[in-house]
Design a protein around this motif. Sequence first.
Motif, short mmCIF file in Angstrom:
data_model
loop_
_atom_site.label_atom_id
_atom_site.label_comp_id
_atom_site.label_asym_id
_atom_site.label_seq_id
_atom_site.Cartn_x
_atom_site.Cartn_y
_atom_site.Cartn_z
N PRO A 227 -33.16 -17.93 18.03
CA PRO A 227 -34.08 -16.84 18.31
C PRO A 227 -33.58 -15.48 17.78
O PRO A 227 -34.32 -14.51 17.87
CB PRO A 227 -34.12 -16.81 19.84
CG PRO A 227 -32.74 -17.21 20.24
CD PRO A 227 -32.26 -18.18 19.19
N ALA A 228 -32.33 -15.43 17.25
CA ALA A 228 -31.81 -14.11 16.86
C ALA A 228 -30.84 -14.21 15.70
O ALA A 228 -30.26 -15.27 15.46
CB ALA A 228 -31.11 -13.45 18.05
N ARG B 132 -23.79 -6.53 10.24
CA ARG B 132 -23.28 -6.68 11.61
C ARG B 132 -24.20 -5.98 12.61
O ARG B 132 -24.35 -6.41 13.74
CB ARG B 132 -21.88 -6.08 11.68
CG ARG B 132 -21.01 -6.74 12.72
CD ARG B 132 -19.74 -5.99 12.87
NE ARG B 132 -18.63 -6.62 12.20
CZ ARG B 132 -17.37 -6.21 12.39
NH1 ARG B 132 -17.10 -5.21 13.18
NH2 ARG B 132 -16.38 -6.81 11.77
N GLU B 133 -24.83 -4.90 12.15
CA GLU B 133 -25.75 -4.16 13.03
C GLU B 133 -26.98 -5.00 13.40
O GLU B 133 -27.57 -4.81 14.46
CB GLU B 133 -26.23 -2.88 12.33
CG GLU B 133 -25.86 -1.62 13.04
CD GLU B 133 -26.39 -0.38 12.36
OE1 GLU B 133 -27.45 -0.42 11.71
OE2 GLU B 133 -25.73 0.66 12.46
N GLN B 134 -27.37 -5.90 12.51
CA GLN B 134 -28.59 -6.66 12.78
C GLN B 134 -28.35 -7.85 13.71
O GLN B 134 -29.29 -8.45 14.20
CB GLN B 134 -29.22 -7.18 11.46
CG GLN B 134 -29.37 -6.16 10.36
CD GLN B 134 -29.87 -4.81 10.83
OE1 GLN B 134 -30.79 -4.71 11.63
NE2 GLN B 134 -29.23 -3.73 10.35
N VAL B 135 -27.07 -8.22 13.91
CA VAL B 135 -26.76 -9.37 14.76
C VAL B 135 -27.32 -9.13 16.16
O VAL B 135 -27.11 -8.06 16.74
CB VAL B 135 -25.22 -9.61 14.81
CG1 VAL B 135 -24.87 -10.66 15.86
CG2 VAL B 135 -24.71 -10.02 13.45
N GLY B 136 -28.06 -10.11 16.66
CA GLY B 136 -28.66 -9.99 17.99
C GLY B 136 -30.12 -9.58 17.95
O GLY B 136 -30.80 -9.61 18.96
N LYS B 137 -30.61 -9.20 16.75
CA LYS B 137 -32.03 -8.83 16.66
C LYS B 137 -32.89 -10.10 16.53
O LYS B 137 -32.44 -11.09 15.98
CB LYS B 137 -32.26 -7.90 15.46
CG LYS B 137 -31.69 -6.51 15.68
CD LYS B 137 -32.16 -5.54 14.61
CE LYS B 137 -31.60 -4.15 14.85
NZ LYS B 137 -31.93 -3.22 13.76
N PRO B 138 -34.14 -10.04 17.00
CA PRO B 138 -34.96 -11.25 17.06
C PRO B 138 -35.37 -11.80 15.69
O PRO B 138 -35.53 -11.05 14.73
CB PRO B 138 -36.21 -10.81 17.83
CG PRO B 138 -35.91 -9.49 18.40
CD PRO B 138 -34.82 -8.88 17.58
N GLU C 240 -27.47 -14.11 13.91
CA GLU C 240 -26.16 -14.38 14.49
C GLU C 240 -25.07 -14.36 13.44
O GLU C 240 -25.33 -14.54 12.25
CB GLU C 240 -26.16 -15.73 15.22
CG GLU C 240 -26.31 -16.92 14.30
CD GLU C 240 -26.15 -18.27 14.98
OE1 GLU C 240 -26.33 -18.35 16.21
OE2 GLU C 240 -25.85 -19.25 14.28
N GLU C 241 -23.87 -14.13 13.92
CA GLU C 241 -22.69 -14.26 13.06
C GLU C 241 -22.01 -15.55 13.45
O GLU C 241 -21.81 -15.82 14.64
CB GLU C 241 -21.74 -13.07 13.26
CG GLU C 241 -20.54 -13.18 12.34
CD GLU C 241 -19.51 -12.06 12.51
OE1 GLU C 241 -19.87 -10.99 12.98
OE2 GLU C 241 -18.35 -12.32 12.15
#
Lengths: 367, 251
Positions: free
Chosen positions: A79-80, A126-132, A82-83
């Motif tokens: 859903p998001a 890295r900033e986008q990690v966790g965005k849907p 991830e790294e």
Amino acid sequence: MKKTALILILVSFVFASSEVLALQRGAILYHTSRGDTIYGRAAALELPCSAIQLAHREMKSGHVGLYIVNERIIHAVTPAVEETASVNFIPQSDLDEGCRYLGAKVPVGIDTWPAEQVDQLMLLAREQVGKPYDIQFRHQKGPDTFTCVGLVEYLYEQVGYDITPSGYYSGGAGGLTYTQTYNCESSLGLDWAGENAFAELVEFSSFEHPLADPLNVGMIHEAKRYMFFPYTQYTQATTVDVATDIPVSGGGTSGGDGDDCFIATAAYGTPLHPHLGLLREFRERYLRTTSAGRFFLSIYERYGPSLAALIDRSEILKGLTRIALLPVLGLCILILHTGPLPLIAFFVALCVLVVYQVRRRKSPQEV
Amino acid sequence: MFLRKIIIPLFSALFILSFLSAVADTGRDAATDPATALDRTRSVEDRLSAIRTMGQSGDERHSDPLLRMLRDTGENRRVRTGAVMALAESDRPRSQILEAYEEVYRDRKTGENLRYTILLSIGTLKATESQALLAEALSGDDDRIRFKAAQALGMIGSDDAVNLLVSRFEQEPDRMVRAEIVRALGRSESASVEGVLVRVLKTDPEPLVRYNAALSLVQFKSLGAEGREALSAAGEDPSPMVQRVGQEAGR
């Protein structure tokens, strides 16, 4: 002495022969979807992408990921974003169903970029990690939701490089452009169906499908629906192939939560203990990059989880494991700071010692 | 005889079976979103889709099943991540959501990607109530966690958040985190931040950090004389990236 020499040669061979081709930061990884397709690339017209697959978001569009460093990638999955370790790039289930790795590409001239430009790419990734993840493919290129291909496109555009200069949409206020066209005509009920030209056409983004409207999938422009497919990006002349053999599959589930150091995680009770960072760094730099190391990891990954579950249940076992890990950590620190030579020296010394002991024991009997 | 005793009963049984399975499938499809989301026999994709719908609905009754999924350590990681995002979208009941976030974040077994999503969601919610947790994360051992904490504090943008970021910047050893702190400060656009960014742009040894300080200053709606001067001087910076920002700002 002959045995010692033989062991020495074997040890040297293992270390010398198995270096993995390193991959530069910012490289883009591609793989086909299940059934070995990345739309537009199939050798023949495809029909199996049914409405059910569309409804389940199993579009046969392949996958894209951005290489970070130390065999880590950042990619948009449900859903998001991830790294994760690069071994999680192709899930085993996809491989089992005919998915194929297409290789890595980098922008033309990336070698001449200032270091901070690539650094900025890494920072933004890295900033986008966790965005849907954008499951409706309506805002594939962010900035709040992403698909795998949209994420890579967005990141490169943010550092001033447009991978798809004449295609899809280039952003900006009202600056949506749709120069790529492919119409997949719908017929025969629920299946994708079109002309055989489908397979030969390289540029496409516009699509039609019986379920596209009910599911509200894709971006609408002048009454047409558009999607951005990995193949569109994959075929751009703005990127070139780079040789690499970093591991891109075999990670099992798309985990990537850093809890693949099963035993140490169980012993320390958390995947975030600083010692685990050390062990992971050693694993990524020396175990995953050598065939002997990968062999060890395959055994570890098979039996590690059950052993870890056992350790996790007992405080005594946790304590004992932490003590047992100390010499391993010491060796890791030594190798990470001085290179693999001490390890080789250690093995050689061990071999010499074993051979010496064996010969010493045999000598009195011979006399 | 053969037809009557074997074929007809066999086909009848098959017909009844297929009818029953179709009815069962219809029943499954008609299941409510919470039921689908909680049903572990469903595919993860189906469950995620239901979770997303639950978040978008804004229906407070959905928060209980979402909180249950998030707290369940035996639950699929992707499902838990989906629950974090759905809860951030629904924003109700806020205190319970933030409490659950903190509980899961502090669980030592929680994986890194789930932690990143939690930190980001706290930022999305602009949850000043959770600043203590972010402060703790910002001074932790893991540079990626510190990075996400800085990002979340920047999204909150309160005075306390800015103070936390400024004081952390002074001692932060990782250049990626330093650059992210600078970006986070830039988002807050407070007058005190301009001075910090100017100093960073003029003196920081890392081109990446200076570059982001310059980018942040450019985006200020009302930039003071000191900021304009620093940007103008950035046109002579040794880094071509910083130079470019300075030159474009000069135009």
